[in-house]
Design an enzyme around this catalytic site. Structure first.
Site, PDB file in Angstrom:
ATOM      1  N   SER A  62     -10.520  -1.190   4.000  1.00 44.63           N
ATOM      2  CA  SER A  62      -9.674  -1.398   5.183  1.00 44.63           C
ATOM      3  C   SER A  62      -9.241  -0.043   5.721  1.00 44.63           C
ATOM      4  O   SER A  62      -8.733   0.784   4.968  1.00 44.63           O
ATOM      5  CB  SER A  62      -8.395  -2.163   4.822  1.00 44.63           C
ATOM      6  OG  SER A  62      -8.693  -3.404   4.285  1.00 44.63           O
ATOM      7  N   ARG A 115       0.834  -1.215   0.000  1.00 42.23           N
ATOM      8  CA  ARG A 115       0.000   0.000   0.000  1.00 42.23           C
ATOM      9  C   ARG A 115       0.867   1.263   0.000  1.00 42.23           C
ATOM     10  O   ARG A 115       0.572   2.250   0.688  1.00 42.23           O
ATOM     11  CB  ARG A 115      -0.915   0.044   1.237  1.00 42.23           C
ATOM     12  CG  ARG A 115      -1.891  -1.084   1.374  1.00 42.23           C
ATOM     13  CD  ARG A 115      -2.960  -1.042   0.303  1.00 42.23           C
ATOM     14  NE  ARG A 115      -4.037  -1.966   0.597  1.00 42.23           N
ATOM     15  CZ  ARG A 115      -4.047  -3.253   0.267  1.00 42.23           C
ATOM     16  NH1 ARG A 115      -3.018  -3.784  -0.367  1.00 42.23           N
ATOM     17  NH2 ARG A 115      -5.089  -4.004   0.572  1.00 42.23           N
ATOM     18  N   GLU A 132      -4.472   3.093   6.877  1.00 37.03           N
ATOM     19  CA  GLU A 132      -4.166   3.075   5.441  1.00 37.03           C
ATOM     20  C   GLU A 132      -4.910   4.246   4.779  1.00 37.03           C
ATOM     21  O   GLU A 132      -4.509   4.759   3.738  1.00 37.03           O
ATOM     22  CB  GLU A 132      -4.595   1.704   4.877  1.00 37.03           C
ATOM     23  CG  GLU A 132      -5.250   1.769   3.574  1.00 37.03           C
ATOM     24  CD  GLU A 132      -5.624   0.449   2.916  1.00 37.03           C
ATOM     25  OE1 GLU A 132      -4.974  -0.586   3.135  1.00 37.03           O
ATOM     26  OE2 GLU A 132      -6.579   0.470   2.150  1.00 37.03           O
TER      27      GLU A 132
HETATM   28  N1  EPU Z   1      -9.817 -11.971  10.639  1.00 39.73           N
HETATM   29  C1  EPU Z   1     -10.258 -12.009  11.954  1.00 39.73           C
HETATM   30  N2  EPU Z   1     -11.523 -11.570  12.216  1.00 39.73           N
HETATM   31  C2  EPU Z   1     -12.354 -11.135  11.243  1.00 39.73           C
HETATM   32  C3  EPU Z   1     -11.918 -11.082   9.908  1.00 39.73           C
HETATM   33  C4  EPU Z   1     -10.629 -11.512   9.621  1.00 39.73           C
HETATM   34  O1  EPU Z   1      -9.549 -12.405  12.839  1.00 39.73           O
HETATM   35  O2  EPU Z   1     -13.489 -10.773  11.579  1.00 39.73           O
HETATM   36  C5  EPU Z   1      -8.463 -12.454  10.344  1.00 39.73           C
HETATM   37  C6  EPU Z   1      -8.533 -13.896   9.860  1.00 39.73           C
HETATM   38  O3  EPU Z   1      -7.451 -14.595  10.393  1.00 39.73           O
HETATM   39  C7  EPU Z   1      -8.358 -13.758   8.354  1.00 39.73           C
HETATM   40  C8  EPU Z   1      -7.409 -12.594   8.300  1.00 39.73           C
HETATM   41  O4  EPU Z   1      -7.859 -11.698   9.319  1.00 39.73           O
HETATM   42  O5  EPU Z   1      -7.784 -14.896   7.771  1.00 39.73           O
HETATM   43  C9  EPU Z   1      -7.351 -11.886   6.963  1.00 39.73           C
HETATM   44  O6  EPU Z   1      -8.652 -11.417   6.640  1.00 39.73           O
HETATM   45  P1  EPU Z   1      -9.015 -11.021   5.137  1.00 39.73           P
HETATM   46  O7  EPU Z   1      -8.693 -12.144   4.199  1.00 39.73           O
HETATM   47  O8  EPU Z   1     -10.406 -10.485   5.111  1.00 39.73           O
HETATM   48  O9  EPU Z   1      -7.973  -9.887   4.737  1.00 39.73           O
HETATM   49  P2  EPU Z   1      -7.356  -8.645   5.522  1.00 39.73           P
HETATM   50  O10 EPU Z   1      -5.927  -8.906   5.778  1.00 39.73           O
HETATM   51  O11 EPU Z   1      -8.190  -8.269   6.677  1.00 39.73           O
HETATM   52  C10 EPU Z   1      -6.512  -7.506   3.308  1.00 39.73           C
HETATM   53  C11 EPU Z   1      -6.613  -6.193   2.602  1.00 39.73           C
HETATM   54  C12 EPU Z   1      -7.973  -6.045   1.934  1.00 39.73           C
HETATM   55  C13 EPU Z   1      -8.130  -7.176   0.939  1.00 39.73           C
HETATM   56  C14 EPU Z   1      -8.004  -8.514   1.685  1.00 39.73           C
HETATM   57  C15 EPU Z   1      -8.025  -9.701   0.754  1.00 39.73           C
HETATM   58  C16 EPU Z   1      -5.182  -4.702   3.867  1.00 39.73           C
HETATM   59  C17 EPU Z   1      -5.104  -3.494   4.724  1.00 39.73           C
HETATM   60  N3  EPU Z   1      -6.405  -5.105   3.541  1.00 39.73           N
HETATM   61  O12 EPU Z   1      -7.470  -7.506   4.368  1.00 39.73           O
HETATM   62  O13 EPU Z   1      -7.958  -4.825   1.207  1.00 39.73           O
HETATM   63  O14 EPU Z   1      -9.389  -7.112   0.281  1.00 39.73           O
HETATM   64  O15 EPU Z   1      -6.729  -8.559   2.379  1.00 39.73           O
HETATM   65  O16 EPU Z   1      -6.845  -9.762   0.041  1.00 39.73           O
HETATM   66  O17 EPU Z   1      -4.135  -5.239   3.491  1.00 39.73           O
HETATM   67  C18 EPU Z   1      -8.493  -2.516   1.369  1.00 39.73           C
HETATM   68  O18 EPU Z   1      -7.287  -2.295   1.277  1.00 39.73           O
HETATM   69  O19 EPU Z   1      -9.335  -1.596   1.475  1.00 39.73           O
HETATM   70  C19 EPU Z   1      -8.958  -3.891   1.384  1.00 39.73           C
HETATM   71  C20 EPU Z   1     -10.248  -4.207   1.582  1.00 39.73           C
END
Ligand code: EPU
Length: 331
Positions: free
Chosen positions: A232, A162, A327
């Site tokens: 995010s 990012r 972010e």
């Molecule tokens: N998780 C929890 N609780 C929850 C939801 C998630 O503990 O309620 C944990 C779980 O372990 C899950 C992990 O968080 O496996 C990752 O969750 P998720 O796959 O939803 O991805 P994220 O890391 O939270 C990032 C990006 C998103 C992108 C997703 C999918 C960032 C800041 N965000 O989120 O990007 O869509 O991966 O690749 O890196 C954005 O930047 O606006 C955005 C939505």
């Protein structure tokens, strides 16, 4: 060219903050952009895309620039690749939909991310194991100081998670007007992230991956047309191995990803452990399905969002000793 004075920015930010701008100017060509830069030389400038990654904390006493350049064209191809140049104001997801329709791949994992081509190249948007930088060949940009054009290679953009040179040493110095993507004619699906592979099923195509990504996003993330948010709100922190090991000694199954320079722990998990999931502060809420997202649940003011974000950061810091940072850009 369109110039308006004293307008509400409500339609121009997905958080739906009702801030005002002194001037809002939209250009339809690079020549018009240069003319605007000349006309407003010395005034505070903010170039926005879809307003999907910013939080207006107050009125903007300057010029908001927006691009109405929305074309894309093929600039080169060989047996394996096609190079597509897109203008900065094109909605990224519209481009991806067209590419998937034509069976051209590389961007399909980024489907349904709200935002426009120019801002997505500044921010290096990413999802489901792909980042914009993986397919960006180069970007064309105009200097705010003197209107000259410069082409930046992918390496010169200094992309990170990012992050890019346009958020650091060249912040406020250039406006990206065009992005050239190098895309594949032969499909190589990237399905390693989470449950994407099972959601896609067998015989993936660029379009079936796009559709699977959209289904997953719709389950977890709020529709910006229905509930104000900026996706995010925080970045996922990368911590030293010792920090991760200390946490995993205390908690069962800490989600984590090995990275260059440390271990990435999902901020969503850290925030959930602090008890914030679904909680509200004023009209702002930590989203109940994905706590990394803050939403405008009930006429939130900028202060509500800022206060909620600060309280979450403090709790994560106090409980885990980890600093999470937004972010989203505060304006
Ligand atoms: N998780 C929890 N609780 C929850 C939801 C998630 O503990 O309620 C944990 C779980 O372990 C899950 C992990 O968080 O496996 C990752 O969750 P998720 O796959 O939803 O991805 P994220 O890391 O939270 C990032 C990006 C998103 C992108 C997703 C999918 C960032 C800041 N965000 O989120 O990007 O869509 O991966 O690749 O890196 C954005 O930047 O606006 C955005 C939505």
């Amino acid at each position: 060219m369109l110039i308006r004075e004293n307008i509400s920015l409500l339609p121009y930010n997905t958080f739906r903050m009702d801030a005002k701008a002194k001037i809002f100017a939209e250009y339809s060509s690079v020549e018009e952009l240069r003319a605007l830069l000349e006309q407003y030389k010395g005034d505070p400038l903010l170039h926005i895309g879809a307003g999907s990654n910013l939080l207006f904390t107050k009125d903007f006493d300057g010029v908001i620039l927006h691009s109405a350049m929305r074309r894309a064209r093929c600039v080169s191809e060989d047996a394996d690749y096609v190079w597509i140049e897109a203008e900065n104001g094109l909605v990224l997801d519209e481009l991806i939909a067209q590419l998937c329709d034509m069976g051209i791949s590389g961007l399909e994992n980024l489907s349904y991310i709200p935002g426009e081509v120019g801002a997505s190249a500044v921010q290096n948007v990413g999802a489901y194991g792909v980042e914009a930088k993986d397919v960006i060949e180069s970007v064309r940009a105009v200097s705010i100081a003197d209107g000259t054009e410069r082409i930046f290679s992918n390496a010169e953009c200094q992309y990170g998670y990012r992050d890019s040179i346009f958020k650091n040493e060249l912040r406020g110095k250039y406006i990206i007007t065009h992005v050239v993507y190098r895309l594949n004619k032969h499909f190589e699906p990237k399905l390693n992230y989470g449950d994407l592979s099972s959601e896609v099923g067998s015989d993936p195509t660029p379009m079936s991956v796009r559709e699977a990504v959209i289904r997953i996003r719709q389950q977890k993330l709020p529709e910006v047309s229905e509930l104000g948010s900026a996706g995010s709100f925080f970045k996922n922190p990368i911590v030293p191995r010792e920090v991760y090991e200390a946490i995993s000694a205390q908690y069962e199954k800490v989600p984590h990803y090995e990275q260059e320079g440390g271990i990435k722990i999902p901020a969503a998990w850290l925030i959930e452990q602090c008890g914030w999931k679904g909680k509200m502060m004023g009209g702002a809420q930590c989203y109940e399905k994905q706590p990394l997202v803050l939403v405008n649940r009930n006429n939130a003011t900028p202060e509500d969002i800022v206060n909620l974000a600060a309280a979450i950061c403090k709790d994560v810091q106090d409980k885990f000793g980890i600093t999470i940072s937004p972010e989203v850009n505060y304006i």
